[in-house]
Design a protein around this motif. Structure first.
Motif, mmCIF file in Angstrom:
data_model
loop_
_atom_site.group_PDB
_atom_site.id
_atom_site.type_symbol
_atom_site.label_atom_id
_atom_site.label_comp_id
_atom_site.label_asym_id
_atom_site.label_seq_id
_atom_site.Cartn_x
_atom_site.Cartn_y
_atom_site.Cartn_z
ATOM 1 N N HIS A 216 -1.944 -0.759 9.113
ATOM 2 C CA HIS A 216 -2.012 -0.798 7.652
ATOM 3 C C HIS A 216 -0.982 -1.761 7.068
ATOM 4 O O HIS A 216 -1.289 -2.520 6.140
ATOM 5 C CB HIS A 216 -1.792 0.608 7.075
ATOM 6 C CG HIS A 216 -2.863 1.586 7.457
ATOM 7 N ND1 HIS A 216 -4.197 1.255 7.519
ATOM 8 C CD2 HIS A 216 -2.787 2.918 7.784
ATOM 9 C CE1 HIS A 216 -4.903 2.321 7.868
ATOM 10 N NE2 HIS A 216 -4.071 3.331 8.033
ATOM 11 N N LEU A 222 -3.442 -4.522 1.724
ATOM 12 C CA LEU A 222 -2.805 -3.216 1.565
ATOM 13 C C LEU A 222 -1.337 -3.380 1.170
ATOM 14 O O LEU A 222 -0.814 -2.601 0.368
ATOM 15 C CB LEU A 222 -2.920 -2.401 2.851
ATOM 16 C CG LEU A 222 -4.303 -1.835 3.171
ATOM 17 C CD1 LEU A 222 -4.281 -1.072 4.491
ATOM 18 C CD2 LEU A 222 -4.796 -0.920 2.048
ATOM 19 N N ALA A 337 -8.571 0.022 3.871
ATOM 20 C CA ALA A 337 -8.059 0.638 5.100
ATOM 21 C C ALA A 337 -9.154 0.722 6.150
ATOM 22 O O ALA A 337 -10.263 1.168 5.867
ATOM 23 C CB ALA A 337 -7.519 2.030 4.798
ATOM 24 N N ALA A 344 -3.110 5.560 5.380
ATOM 25 C CA ALA A 344 -3.061 4.442 4.433
ATOM 26 C C ALA A 344 -2.713 4.950 3.034
ATOM 27 O O ALA A 344 -1.874 4.363 2.332
ATOM 28 C CB ALA A 344 -4.405 3.716 4.417
#
Length: 395
Positions: A216, A222, A337, A344
């Motif tokens: 992640h 992200l 994710a 996540a």
């Protein structure tokens, strides 16, 4: 729908209404228990003879323990499941909220508030993961918006009730009243939320947990969302932490009840969270995020003035933008994710609550040593950084 474990919850069905209302209750209780101390900070500072920044530790300790423990609870949730852990977290947190009302010493209060954050760490990431797993893709943005709307209502009613009860019977009555609302929300949550259909337990492995976090954190999209969570929430909490001190002092001299009533602006957040989720398919996540950050900047500019009407309007605009941006950013975490969605979500919320703890406390230092306008300038600078970061997301 009941005959197939592969069918997702769809918008417009009775099951959708039950599930979204259950998640609404969970979000409501989470924010009410976390932030009920915010309008009470001047009372706590006076009662315990501590400074404004030190009084803010009653909130910062809670959000800091929540942030750090989210990483553990998010990993455990990949093996333990969703609904049972969320229910246990909410129940324990509500009982700790009642315990906070029974102490009359600063250090034990901070310990109990830290434990409350630890207990609540089992709820936010799991709720976001549940939405990402159980709702069909077309219904997901609206469902996430309703959950975020529940957090807005919890923040509103928790603060309103705390301010009112604080004037009537002091901060212990305020904290106990909000904790009682948490127990009511728990009953509704357990009764209404459908069991997980799409959760698949993973074997708990330290290497696997670290591998999921590394995956992640290696995802550039992200990382942008994690940074946004930190900056948006940090700015939001710092503004609302110290607006009470600003309005309690000269030239305003407002009471806890009146200050608490200003949190009615959270109604704008209840509207904007669901509204922003519905705008994403039409305009794209980046544009809606940038619009939310722009509203926050406009709101904080209005809060820099010396007129109560302008400050009230500024709080409303700021809140409208915050919940719109947060609803979109949190929904995008599940979108980007690749597996281990609870972890996540935990990373996003860890950054989110770290922002609450760190910026919320540092804002007090700026307030005490420099004053209101420098604090507003610092928060505006953080939001400019958030806007630049949001531009790196796909359109």
């Amino acid at each position: 729908m009941a005959t197939s474990g592969r069918v997702h919850i769809r918008r417009g069905t009775a099951e959708y209404r039950r599930a979204t209302f259950a998640l609404f209750c969970a979000g409501f209780a989470t924010f009410a228990l976390l932030y009920c101390v915010q309008p009470l900070l001047p009372l706590l500072a006076a009662h315990f003879s501590v400074s404004a920044a030190t009084s803010a530790l009653a909130l910062s300790f809670t959000t800091l323990s929540l942030a750090l423990c989210l990483l553990v609870s998010g990993a455990l949730a990949e093996s333990w499941g969703r609904k049972p852990v969320m229910a246990a977290a909410l129940g324990v947190a509500s009982l700790l909220g009642l315990a906070c009302a029974a102490v009359d010493s600063w250090e034990p209060l901070l310990v109990l508030r830290a434990l409350l954050g630890l207990a609540l760490s089992g709820l936010p990431a799991l709720a976001m993961a549940y939405v990402g797993e159980e709702f069909d893709p077309e219904s997901l943005p609206a469902a996430m918006g309703l959950y975020i709307g529940g957090t807005a209502l919890g923040g509103l009613l928790g603060r309103l009730l705390a301010g009112l009860l604080g004037d009537l019977g002091g901060w212990p009555l305020a904290l106990g009243g909000v904790a009682s609302l948490g127990l009511l929300a728990l009953v509704l949550f357990v009764w209404l939320l459908p069991p997980s259909r799409h959760f698949r337990a993973q074997r708990l492995s330290f290497g696997g947990v670290l591998g999921n976090f590394a995956t992640h954190l290696g995802n550039p999209r992200l990382r942008v969302l994690f940074l946004l969570g930190f900056l948006l929430m940090g700015s939001f909490v710092a503004l609302f932490n110290y607006i009470g001190f600003r309005l309690a002092g000269e030239p305003f001299g407002l009471s806890s009840t009146v200050i608490g009533s200003l949190f009615m602006v959270y109604l704008a957040g209840i509207f904007s969270a669901g509204w922003a989720g519905r705008l994403v398919p039409r305009f794209g996540a980046r544009r809606v995020l940038l619009g939310g950050v722009g509203l926050m900047l406009a709101g904080i500019a209005l809060c820099a003035t010396a007129w109560l009407a302008s400050i009230t309007l500024g709080l409303g605009v700021f809140t409208l933008g915050f919940f719109a941006a947060h609803a979109v950013a949190s929904g995008q975490v599940g979108h980007y994710a690749q597996g281990a969605k609870a972890q996540a979500s935990a990373l996003y919320l860890c950054a989110y609550y770290l922002g609450s703890s760190l910026v919320g406390y540092v804002g007090g230092y700026v307030w005490e040593h420099a004053g209101w306008w420098p604090l507003v300038a610092v928060l505006a600078g953080l939001l400019v950084i958030a806007g630049v970061a949001a531009r790196r997301l796909p359109g």
